[in-house]
Design an enzyme around this catalytic site. Structure first.
Site, PDB file in Angstrom:
ATOM      1  N   HIS A   1       7.581   8.955   4.690  1.00 52.56           N
ATOM      2  CA  HIS A   1       5.984   9.383   4.630  1.00 52.56           C
ATOM      3  C   HIS A   1       6.023  10.889   4.387  1.00 52.56           C
ATOM      4  CE1 HIS A   1       4.122   6.042   7.321  1.00 52.56           C
ATOM      5  NE2 HIS A   1       5.133   5.679   6.836  1.00 52.56           N
TER       6      HIS A   1
ATOM      7  N   ASP B   1       0.733  -1.092  -0.024  1.00 53.84           N
ATOM      8  CA  ASP B   1      -0.014   0.027   0.289  1.00 53.84           C
ATOM      9  C   ASP B   1       0.833   1.194  -0.086  1.00 53.84           C
ATOM     10  OD1 ASP B   1       0.604  -0.972   2.629  1.00 53.84           O
ATOM     11  OD2 ASP B   1      -0.683   0.410   3.605  1.00 53.84           O
TER      12      ASP B   1
ATOM     13  N   GLU C   1      -0.477  -2.146   5.153  1.00 53.38           N
ATOM     14  CA  GLU C   1       0.333  -2.116   6.333  1.00 53.38           C
ATOM     15  C   GLU C   1       0.254  -0.584   7.161  1.00 53.38           C
ATOM     16  OE1 GLU C   1       3.509  -1.179   8.796  1.00 53.38           O
ATOM     17  OE2 GLU C   1       3.572  -0.054   6.811  1.00 53.38           O
ATOM     18  N   GLU C   2       0.001   0.319   6.282  1.00 54.35           N
ATOM     19  CA  GLU C   2      -0.245   1.664   6.867  1.00 54.35           C
ATOM     20  C   GLU C   2      -1.572   1.645   7.602  1.00 54.35           C
ATOM     21  OE1 GLU C   2       2.275   3.386   6.927  1.00 54.35           O
ATOM     22  OE2 GLU C   2       3.482   3.084   5.278  1.00 54.35           O
TER      23      GLU C   2
END
Length: 436
Positions: free
Chosen positions: A405, A103, A169-170
């Site tokens: 990020h 993702d 995963e996020e």
């Protein structure tokens, strides 16, 4: 005389085994060279076409098609969009799982690379770009390359490889199970029964060609939080008629920082309390009725997590009460990951595999990271090893590199071959050490 012959025979067998092992390593290295550009091209494509958690439909379709073309058994639709490939070697042995997450993030890309993402979406009610701002595109491309190499060496595999391509995963929507936790609950480690699992992560602040690792608690456990401060609205010119939730929120944010500085024993474990978003009001001269804020807690033990969670409640609720407001605290709100724990025995046993993949001098023992990863759910069930692959261009100062990020996050194309070699060597070496 018989004793001497048996010893000589053992020496010869050991030499043959060592030569075979060396040949595997050489073949893996050669194949990694041959497939490098294909891995880079895959990564560019995924980077240009990112998808958020549980929406990785294009990504998973490409993965499934590739695995099927290699003759690998494929399962799709696991944990919404997850893909699992099963490659059975021609010889018996253990079951080794290797994992990549798929993702992207709700980040608007600012890099000037030709394959930069232009994808837009609405996230939490706001328009935003979508970007692979954490390296998951590289993880997928690496594992696809590993699958191609190992499928081509199937006759030499002493066991079974399970390729896990994991969504979300996020994180995912509140109230839903997602990512690694959901994959585990849906039995991804059970059929076939996995003996051990390996995972990797790109590191934008570590130079390309290097690998870092940490035995034991390697990454923090995390829980996200949401705090809703409810006050009394008023005209901005008459604050005495209000209970101002913006001022109360500011006090709460500042007070939360004392949890780490005054309550957590930092000589034992680090901890983090961060407020990452705050929303309240819509006009300059109106004091709103409420403010919402969200953030994250990072700890390295269950005891510290319980302490910090408790103090977040206490600080927020009592600070609000003292001002005549109320604070509703939800922690964890939608994400709760355990500590990523690298099995120490497994880590020590596989260290030579990492060293021969990057060179002994390029494999570095690093302190634990306050970042978190839901690989932890896999490593709770079977022994796991999670490590980091450098993506920082050679010669670049890591202090000037964009962190994960963020909109300028960057991974050099030369990074991925090290990951391909490391994963292949881990699989072959573990199977060799645990052959049946």
């Amino acid at each position: 005389m018989k004793y001497a012959i048996s010893i000589a025979a053992l020496i010869v067998l050991a030499q043959i085994a060592a030569a075979q092992k060396s040949n595997y390593q050489a073949l893996i290295s050669s194949n990694a060279d041959k497939i490098e550009q294909k891995v880079i091209d895959w990564r560019h494509d995924f980077h240009q076409n990112p998808e958020l958690g549980n929406r990785e439909t294009r990504t998973s379709a490409i993965i499934a098609k590739h695995l099927q073309s290699l003759g690998i058994e494929v399962k799709t639709g696991i944990a919404v969009t997850g893909v699992v490939g099963i490659l059975k070697g021609d010889k018996p042995g253990p079951v080794v799982a290797i994992r990549a997450d798929m993702d992207a993030l709700p980040v608007t890309e600012k890099t000037d690379v030709p394959f930069a993402s232009k994808i837009k979406t609405t996230y939490n009610g706001m328009e935003t770009g979508v970007m692979h701002a954490c390296g998951h595109d590289g993880h997928v491309a690496i594992l696809m390359g590993v699958a191609e190499i190992l499928a081509g060496m199937k006759k030499d595999l002493k066991g079974t490889v399970v390729f896990i391509f994991q969504p979300a995963e996020e994180g995912g929507p509140k109230g839903e199970e997602f990512g690694a936790e959901r994959m585990v609950k849906e039995g991804v480690l059970d059929n076939p029964k996995v003996d051990v699992i390996f995972g990797l992560h790109m590191d934008a602040l570590l130079e390309v060609g290097k690998i870092s690792y940490h035995p034991g608690a390697a990454m923090a456990g995390t829980g996200d939080l949401k705090i809703t401060v409810k006050g009394k609205p008023s005209h901005g010119s008459q604050p005495w008629f209000s209970v101002d939730p913006i001022v109360v929120s500011a006090e709460i944010i500042n007070s939360l920082q004392t949890i780490v500085s005054r309550n957590v024993n930092l000589t034992e474990n680090p901890a983090v309390v961060t407020i990452g978003a705050i929303s309240g009001g819509n006009r300059f001269n109106i004091i709103p009725e409420q403010v919402e804020m969200s953030g994250t807690v990072r700890t390295f033990s269950a005891a510290d997590e319980a302490l910090v969670f408790s103090r977040v409640h206490q600080v927020a609720e009592k600070t609000a009460e003292s001002a005549g407001a109320t604070a509703v605290v939800e922690i964890p709100y939608s994400v709760h990951y355990p500590v990523v724990f690298n099995n120490p025995e497994l880590t020590n046993a596989m260290l030579p595999s990492l060293q021969k993949s990057a060179g002994t001098e390029n494999v570095i023992l690093k302190p634990a990271k306050t970042g978190s990863e839901d690989f932890s759910f896999f490593a709770q069930k079977v022994p796991g090893l999670y490590f980091f692959i450098g993506g920082l261009p050679k010669g670049k100062d890591p202090k000037t590199a964009a962190p994960h990020h963020t909109a300028n996050f960057y991974i050099d194309d030369s990074a991925f071959k090290t990951g391909v070699k490391a994963m292949c060597n881990l699989v072959f070496d573990y199977m060799e050490m645990n052959k049946k």
